[in-house]
Write a protein that holds these residues in place. Structure first.
Motif, mmCIF file in Angstrom:
data_model
loop_
_atom_site.group_PDB
_atom_site.id
_atom_site.type_symbol
_atom_site.label_atom_id
_atom_site.label_comp_id
_atom_site.label_asym_id
_atom_site.label_seq_id
_atom_site.Cartn_x
_atom_site.Cartn_y
_atom_site.Cartn_z
ATOM 1 N N GLY A 185 -1.080 8.327 -4.625
ATOM 2 C CA GLY A 185 -1.773 9.005 -3.541
ATOM 3 C C GLY A 185 -2.928 8.147 -3.033
ATOM 4 O O GLY A 185 -3.097 7.003 -3.432
ATOM 5 N N ILE A 186 -3.720 8.741 -2.151
ATOM 6 C CA ILE A 186 -4.862 8.001 -1.610
ATOM 7 C C ILE A 186 -6.023 8.148 -2.586
ATOM 8 O O ILE A 186 -6.514 9.242 -2.817
ATOM 9 C CB ILE A 186 -5.262 8.506 -0.214
ATOM 10 N N GLY A 187 -6.406 7.029 -3.146
ATOM 11 C CA GLY A 187 -7.492 7.008 -4.123
ATOM 12 C C GLY A 187 -7.981 5.581 -4.271
ATOM 13 O O GLY A 187 -7.747 4.722 -3.405
ATOM 14 N N THR A 188 -8.618 5.317 -5.370
ATOM 15 C CA THR A 188 -9.185 3.998 -5.610
ATOM 16 C C THR A 188 -8.113 2.913 -5.642
ATOM 17 O O THR A 188 -8.292 1.855 -5.038
ATOM 18 C CB THR A 188 -9.962 3.989 -6.940
ATOM 19 N N ASP A 189 -7.000 3.179 -6.339
ATOM 20 C CA ASP A 189 -5.940 2.177 -6.420
ATOM 21 C C ASP A 189 -5.364 1.850 -5.043
ATOM 22 O O ASP A 189 -5.041 0.700 -4.761
ATOM 23 C CB ASP A 189 -4.809 2.651 -7.340
ATOM 24 N N PHE A 190 -5.237 2.858 -4.198
ATOM 25 C CA PHE A 190 -4.718 2.633 -2.847
ATOM 26 C C PHE A 190 -5.632 1.689 -2.066
ATOM 27 O O PHE A 190 -5.168 0.736 -1.447
ATOM 28 C CB PHE A 190 -4.568 3.963 -2.109
ATOM 29 N N TRP A 191 -6.932 1.964 -2.099
ATOM 30 C CA TRP A 191 -7.866 1.149 -1.314
ATOM 31 C C TRP A 191 -8.001 -0.267 -1.877
ATOM 32 O O TRP A 191 -8.142 -1.228 -1.121
ATOM 33 C CB TRP A 191 -9.226 1.837 -1.192
ATOM 34 N N ILE A 192 -7.941 -0.395 -3.190
ATOM 35 C CA ILE A 192 -7.941 -1.733 -3.790
ATOM 36 C C ILE A 192 -6.719 -2.499 -3.316
ATOM 37 O O ILE A 192 -6.802 -3.685 -2.977
ATOM 38 C CB ILE A 192 -7.978 -1.640 -5.331
ATOM 39 N N ASN A 193 -5.576 -1.819 -3.260
ATOM 40 C CA ASN A 193 -4.359 -2.486 -2.834
ATOM 41 C C ASN A 193 -4.407 -2.870 -1.359
ATOM 42 O O ASN A 193 -3.914 -3.927 -0.985
ATOM 43 C CB ASN A 193 -3.138 -1.614 -3.110
ATOM 44 N N LYS B 160 2.663 1.334 -14.206
ATOM 45 C CA LYS B 160 1.720 2.076 -15.047
ATOM 46 C C LYS B 160 1.843 3.583 -14.822
ATOM 47 O O LYS B 160 1.678 4.367 -15.746
ATOM 48 C CB LYS B 160 0.307 1.605 -14.734
ATOM 49 N N ALA B 161 2.161 3.988 -13.589
ATOM 50 C CA ALA B 161 2.258 5.420 -13.260
ATOM 51 C C ALA B 161 3.515 6.038 -13.857
ATOM 52 O O ALA B 161 3.533 7.237 -14.137
ATOM 53 C CB ALA B 161 2.246 5.606 -11.745
ATOM 54 N N PRO C 119 0.812 -1.228 0.000
ATOM 55 C CA PRO C 119 0.000 0.000 0.000
ATOM 56 C C PRO C 119 0.846 1.278 0.000
ATOM 57 O O PRO C 119 0.458 2.273 -0.606
ATOM 58 C CB PRO C 119 -0.826 -0.109 1.284
ATOM 59 N N LEU C 120 1.997 1.243 0.643
ATOM 60 C CA LEU C 120 2.864 2.422 0.649
ATOM 61 C C LEU C 120 3.401 2.703 -0.752
ATOM 62 O O LEU C 120 3.491 3.861 -1.166
ATOM 63 C CB LEU C 120 4.011 2.243 1.639
ATOM 64 N N GLY C 121 3.741 1.666 -1.485
ATOM 65 C CA GLY C 121 4.202 1.854 -2.858
ATOM 66 C C GLY C 121 3.138 2.485 -3.732
ATOM 67 O O GLY C 121 3.423 3.372 -4.537
ATOM 68 N N VAL C 122 1.895 2.038 -3.572
ATOM 69 C CA VAL C 122 0.787 2.618 -4.346
ATOM 70 C C VAL C 122 0.542 4.051 -3.907
ATOM 71 O O VAL C 122 0.297 4.936 -4.734
ATOM 72 C CB VAL C 122 -0.491 1.768 -4.202
#
Length: 53
Positions: free
Chosen positions: A22-30, A51-52, A14-17
């Motif tokens: 930042g904190i968003g959809t990808d963070f919460w999915i991770n 991808k980023a 989660p820290l890498g994401v």
């Protein structure tokens, strides 16, 4: 920086994401994937970081 983000994604997905997106959809999915299983969290984090960049 991408190499550091990949290393962080392997250790704490989660820290890498968070560093990449930042904190968003990808963070919460991770976070959910990491809680369900460490390996899916790593795979998703590396995918998001790649991808980023």
């Amino acid at each position: 920086m991408p190499l550091l983000q990949i290393i962080v994604s392997i250790l704490l997905p989660p820290l890498g994401v968070f560093l990449a997106k930042g904190i968003g959809t990808d963070f919460w999915i991770n976070v959910v994937l990491t809680l369900l299983g460490y390996i899916p969290g790593i795979v998703h984090a590396i995918w998001v970081v790649a991808k980023a960049n």
